[in-house]
Design a protein around this motif. Structure first.
Motif, mmCIF file in Angstrom:
data_model
loop_
_atom_site.group_PDB
_atom_site.id
_atom_site.type_symbol
_atom_site.label_atom_id
_atom_site.label_comp_id
_atom_site.label_asym_id
_atom_site.label_seq_id
_atom_site.Cartn_x
_atom_site.Cartn_y
_atom_site.Cartn_z
ATOM 1 N N GLU A 77 0.828 -1.208 0.000
ATOM 2 C CA GLU A 77 0.000 0.000 0.000
ATOM 3 C C GLU A 77 0.860 1.254 0.000
ATOM 4 O O GLU A 77 0.533 2.236 -0.649
ATOM 5 N N GLN A 78 1.981 1.227 0.731
ATOM 6 C CA GLN A 78 2.875 2.372 0.751
ATOM 7 C C GLN A 78 3.493 2.598 -0.624
ATOM 8 O O GLN A 78 3.619 3.731 -1.076
ATOM 9 N N ALA A 79 3.875 1.520 -1.287
ATOM 10 C CA ALA A 79 4.434 1.636 -2.635
ATOM 11 C C ALA A 79 3.392 2.191 -3.601
ATOM 12 O O ALA A 79 3.701 3.011 -4.467
ATOM 13 N N GLU A 80 2.157 1.757 -3.425
ATOM 14 C CA GLU A 80 1.064 2.247 -4.263
ATOM 15 C C GLU A 80 0.830 3.736 -4.015
ATOM 16 O O GLU A 80 0.611 4.504 -4.934
ATOM 17 N N ALA A 81 0.904 4.149 -2.744
ATOM 18 C CA ALA A 81 0.709 5.557 -2.390
ATOM 19 C C ALA A 81 1.834 6.412 -2.960
ATOM 20 O O ALA A 81 1.605 7.524 -3.424
ATOM 21 N N LYS A 82 3.069 5.902 -2.919
ATOM 22 C CA LYS A 82 4.202 6.626 -3.489
ATOM 23 C C LYS A 82 4.019 6.812 -4.986
ATOM 24 O O LYS A 82 4.334 7.839 -5.542
ATOM 25 N N GLY A 83 3.499 5.807 -5.632
ATOM 26 C CA GLY A 83 3.311 5.833 -7.077
ATOM 27 C C GLY A 83 2.172 6.728 -7.522
ATOM 28 O O GLY A 83 2.008 6.977 -8.706
ATOM 29 N N MET A 84 1.371 7.229 -6.560
ATOM 30 C CA MET A 84 0.247 8.099 -6.919
ATOM 31 C C MET A 84 0.710 9.467 -7.375
ATOM 32 O O MET A 84 -0.054 10.227 -7.937
#
Length: 122
Positions: A77-84
């Motif tokens: 989820e953190q990686a997904e948030a960074k990629g936003m």
């Protein structure tokens, strides 16, 4: 009564304008005409999935950490948030990367292919 969906609207329009179709479907033409009349001026737009907002992503991460979610899930989820961030490839790819064979690499094992020695003959 107005139609609930575009599909229902199209069916009722067909029934209203085609007596053979009305008989085949089992809906009286008068019912089809009533639906078409009620639908006059209505638009049946297709909705899509909403993108997750950054605020919602932060709340989700906080909740997962508070409830003791697995570390791998939180990390994902953190990686997904960074990629936003604008142009982030992680978010564009759905928040995860796939291996060349279509199986996520981390935590997965590749299956051993079973090969018949005699070419499948008994």
């Amino acid at each position: 009564m107005p139609s609930k969906s575009l599909k229902q609207h199209n069916l009722m329009a067909m029934v209203a304008n085609n007596p053979a179709a009305a008989k085949r479907v089992g809906v009286p033409q008068s019912v089809g005409k009533e639906f078409v009349k009620a639908d006059k001026g209505r638009k049946f737009s297709e909705g899509g999935d909403m993108k997750e907002s950054k605020g919602m992503m932060k709340k989700e991460l906080a909740f997962m950490k508070a409830k003791g979610a697995p570390k791998a899930m939180v990390k994902h989820e953190q990686a997904e948030a960074k990629g936003m961030k604008k142009g982030g490839k992680c978010y564009a790819a759905g928040g995860f990367t796939k291996a060349a064979d279509g199986i996520a690499k981390k935590g997965k094992t590749k299956a051993k292919q079973i090969v018949m020695k005699s070419g499948g003959k008994c």
